[in-house]
Each structure stands twice: as C-alpha cells, then as structure tokens.
Design a protein around this motif. Structure first.
Motif, short mmCIF file in Angstrom:
data_model
loop_
_atom_site.label_atom_id
_atom_site.label_comp_id
_atom_site.label_asym_id
_atom_site.label_seq_id
_atom_site.Cartn_x
_atom_site.Cartn_y
_atom_site.Cartn_z
N GLU A 100 72.55 -12.92 131.67
CA GLU A 100 71.11 -13.08 131.77
C GLU A 100 70.74 -13.81 133.07
OE1 GLU A 100 69.83 -15.11 128.29
OE2 GLU A 100 69.60 -13.26 127.12
N ASP A 101 69.55 -13.56 133.54
CA ASP A 101 69.05 -14.17 134.79
C ASP A 101 69.88 -13.73 135.99
OD1 ASP A 101 67.14 -15.58 133.28
OD2 ASP A 101 68.60 -17.17 132.87
N GLN A 102 70.45 -12.51 135.89
CA GLN A 102 71.21 -11.91 136.99
C GLN A 102 72.42 -12.75 137.40
OE1 GLN A 102 68.36 -11.12 140.14
NE2 GLN A 102 67.65 -9.26 139.14
N ARG A 103 72.96 -13.45 136.44
CA ARG A 103 74.18 -14.21 136.71
C ARG A 103 75.40 -13.31 136.54
NH1 ARG A 103 73.73 -19.08 132.60
NH2 ARG A 103 73.22 -17.29 131.26
N GLU A 104 76.51 -13.66 137.21
CA GLU A 104 77.76 -12.93 137.04
C GLU A 104 78.42 -13.43 135.75
OE1 GLU A 104 80.91 -10.93 136.67
OE2 GLU A 104 79.53 -10.39 138.30
N PRO A 105 78.59 -12.55 134.75
CA PRO A 105 79.08 -12.99 133.43
C PRO A 105 80.41 -13.74 133.48
CG PRO A 105 78.24 -10.76 133.29
CD PRO A 105 78.24 -11.12 134.74
N LEU A 106 81.36 -13.25 134.27
CA LEU A 106 82.67 -13.89 134.29
C LEU A 106 82.63 -15.25 134.97
CD1 LEU A 106 85.08 -10.88 134.94
CD2 LEU A 106 84.44 -11.96 132.78
N GLU A 107 81.72 -15.43 135.92
CA GLU A 107 81.57 -16.75 136.52
C GLU A 107 81.01 -17.74 135.51
OE1 GLU A 107 79.34 -16.73 140.10
OE2 GLU A 107 80.74 -15.42 141.18
N VAL A 108 80.07 -17.28 134.70
CA VAL A 108 79.52 -18.13 133.64
C VAL A 108 80.61 -18.45 132.62
CG1 VAL A 108 77.79 -18.31 131.82
CG2 VAL A 108 77.23 -17.15 133.97
N LEU A 109 81.39 -17.43 132.26
CA LEU A 109 82.45 -17.61 131.26
C LEU A 109 83.48 -18.64 131.70
CD1 LEU A 109 83.51 -16.58 128.52
CD2 LEU A 109 84.81 -14.85 129.78
N ARG A 110 83.69 -18.71 133.01
CA ARG A 110 84.70 -19.62 133.54
C ARG A 110 84.39 -21.08 133.23
NH1 ARG A 110 84.39 -18.46 139.00
NH2 ARG A 110 85.51 -16.52 138.58
N GLU A 111 83.11 -21.42 133.11
CA GLU A 111 82.74 -22.82 132.93
C GLU A 111 82.03 -23.09 131.61
OE1 GLU A 111 83.91 -24.95 134.92
OE2 GLU A 111 84.59 -23.53 136.45
N ILE A 112 81.82 -22.09 130.78
CA ILE A 112 81.04 -22.27 129.56
C ILE A 112 81.82 -23.07 128.52
CG2 ILE A 112 81.80 -20.21 128.29
CD1 ILE A 112 78.79 -19.73 127.65
N THR A 113 81.11 -23.83 127.71
CA THR A 113 81.75 -24.62 126.65
C THR A 113 81.76 -23.83 125.35
OG1 THR A 113 79.69 -25.63 125.89
CG2 THR A 113 80.86 -26.72 127.72
N PRO A 114 82.63 -24.19 124.40
CA PRO A 114 82.61 -23.52 123.10
C PRO A 114 81.26 -23.64 122.41
CG PRO A 114 84.63 -24.80 123.35
CD PRO A 114 83.76 -25.14 124.52
N GLN A 115 80.61 -24.79 122.58
CA GLN A 115 79.30 -24.99 121.96
C GLN A 115 78.26 -24.02 122.52
OE1 GLN A 115 81.26 -27.45 123.15
NE2 GLN A 115 81.91 -28.27 121.16
N GLU A 116 78.34 -23.75 123.83
CA GLU A 116 77.42 -22.80 124.44
C GLU A 116 77.73 -21.38 123.99
OE1 GLU A 116 76.33 -24.95 128.67
OE2 GLU A 116 78.30 -24.00 128.43
N LEU A 117 78.99 -21.05 123.85
CA LEU A 117 79.35 -19.72 123.35
C LEU A 117 78.83 -19.51 121.93
CD1 LEU A 117 83.04 -19.28 124.60
CD2 LEU A 117 81.14 -17.73 125.07
N MET A 118 78.84 -20.56 121.13
CA MET A 118 78.39 -20.44 119.74
C MET A 118 76.88 -20.22 119.64
SD MET A 118 80.92 -23.37 118.13
CE MET A 118 79.95 -23.56 116.63
N GLN A 119 76.17 -20.36 120.74
CA GLN A 119 74.74 -20.06 120.73
C GLN A 119 74.48 -18.55 120.77
OE1 GLN A 119 72.44 -22.55 120.30
NE2 GLN A 119 74.31 -23.78 120.08
N ILE A 120 75.54 -17.77 121.08
CA ILE A 120 75.42 -16.32 121.11
C ILE A 120 75.60 -15.78 119.70
CG2 ILE A 120 76.42 -14.18 122.02
CD1 ILE A 120 77.35 -15.79 124.45
N SER A 121 74.70 -14.93 119.27
CA SER A 121 74.75 -14.37 117.93
C SER A 121 76.08 -13.67 117.69
CB SER A 121 73.61 -13.37 117.73
OG SER A 121 73.69 -12.76 116.46
N GLY A 122 76.73 -13.99 116.57
CA GLY A 122 77.99 -13.36 116.21
C GLY A 122 79.21 -14.13 116.66
#
Length: 243
Positions: free
Chosen positions: A62-84
């Motif tokens: 989202e917001d034209q970000r590169e998904p894998l760059e976001v994934l590199r630094e995302i926390t488990p808590q932030e991932l859990m905000q995604i449905s499913g």
C-alpha cells in the motif's frame, strides 16, 4: 495461477513446494515462497496459502511501497494487523525473514582464511582433536582459501576409519568448493602417518589432479598434536595440485 484454489487442488507442477524442489527457490514468486511458509491452511476468507501470500504482499505494498522492503523490517505485531494473519503465521514469516538476514550477514570477506596448517587445525580441532574414535573430515575452501565449511565424512572405531576418495570429492563438489584440506584423527595421539594414510593420500591427490580440485594438505590430529603430510612427505611433488 489461480489464487482462489487450494494448493492441494493445483496440478503437482504448479504447487509451490514441488516447483521449489524441481526448479529451485529463486524461480518462485514471493507469494509462492510465503505460501510454503504458511502451509496449506487457509486464511483471509477462502484464500489458499498462495492467495494469502499474494494478499499479504498487496497489503504491504500500500502507498506504493515495495512489499519486500516493508517485509524486511515489519514486526510480528504489524503482520497480525493483516486479515488472516494470526500469531502462528506472523511469527513464521518473521522467523524466515530474520534467518535470511543472518545468512547474508556472513559475507565472503568475513570468512576464515585457511592459509596454514595451524589455521586448518584450529578449524578442525573441535571435531577431530579429542575424539575417541577415528574420524575423517574435509575442510571446504574457495579459490582464496576461505573456509566454506567442514564436513565429517566417516566415523570409525578407536583404531580405524574408512574414507573413500569418491565420498570426499562428492562433498567438495556438492558444496561448490574449489579446493580442500583432508584430515583425520588418531585417538592414540600418535600423529605419524601410517602406510594406509600415505596410500589414501596418494589416491586422493590423483583424484584432485583428474578433477582439477586441489587438495591443499592432509592433516593428522590427536591429543593436542598434529602432523601435516604435505610438510613431511614428497607426495605433493609426485602429484602436483596446481594450488
């Protein structure tokens, strides 16, 4: 690929795990790699694991970000905000990302350089020096004599081990090494080479010549002592290794 299908419903040639085994991980999409981590369970409604992987990447992008760059630094808590994505999936993805980071933290320039028998013995000591049974091992090196790894080929009795040149070169080739140091231990502490040690060294050096895979040395370790066959014999003069 139809992302609404379950992985089990896909033809075998389209299933991520089968594709990885057949083609290698680098040929899979990011969504397929995430699907392998998530397994065959479903999330985000009726999405398959592959579909959920694609959905996760869309959310991260989202917001034209590169998904894998976001994934590199995302926390488990932030991932859990995604449905499913619950705790199990979030921690699995985070663990895989962290493992990838650590793997690439070891750069070639950080590898140990094996430039002397002493350096080789230091690398081999834990596996060979104080063992009560004979072991035969190989140090795997690159073209700059940087250590790629250590492989124990065989484990024998207190007085005998058996190593075949075929097994040694199989490991050298399998790990992409360009040269190697072979070694074994004498649990008695007598590190002088036996006639069998000499014969085996000659066979292996001949193999090194044929395969263009130089054998740098053959070391014998035991009870705090070691011996370099390259230093005390003329075998390397008889079978030059081009190293």
């Amino acid at each position: 690929m139809n992302y609404s299908l379950r992985i089990a419903d896909l033809p075998p040639t389209e299933r991520p795990r089968e594709r990885l085994l057949q083609m290698g991980a680098k040929h899979l999409s990011a969504a397929e790699l995430i699907a392998i981590l998530l397994g065959t369970g479903q999330g985000a409604g009726k999405l398959s694991a592959v579909g959920l992987g694609q959905y996760i990447l869309q959310q991260l992008g989202e917001d034209q970000r590169e998904p894998l760059e976001v994934l590199r630094e995302i926390t488990p808590q932030e991932l859990m905000q995604i449905s499913g994505v619950g705790p199990a999936k979030a921690t699995t993805i985070s663990a895989a990302v962290e493992l990838g980071k650590r793997a690439f933290q070891i750069r070639p320039n950080d590898r140990t350089v094996i430039d002397s028998p002493e350096a080789a013995v230091a690398a081999l000591s834990q596996d060979l020096m104080w063992q009560s049974a004979e072991r035969f091992a190989v140090l795997l090196l690159d073209v700059k004599n940087q250590l790629l790894g250590l492989k124990v080929i065989t484990i024998g009795t207190a007085t005998e081990t058996i190593a075949h040149p075929r097994d040694i070169f199989r490991e050298v080739i399998r790990h992409g090494a360009t040269r190697a140091i072979i070694a074994h231990n004498h649990p008695t502490g007598n590190v002088e080479p036996s006639k069998e040690d000499i014969n085996l060294t000659e066979q292996i050096l001949q193999g090194g010549q044929m395969l263009n895979l130089p054998i740098v040395d053959h070391l014998i370790l035991g009870n705090g002592k070691y011996q370099s066959l390259r230093k005390i014999t003329k075998i390397w003069e008889e079978f030059p290794q081009g190293d």
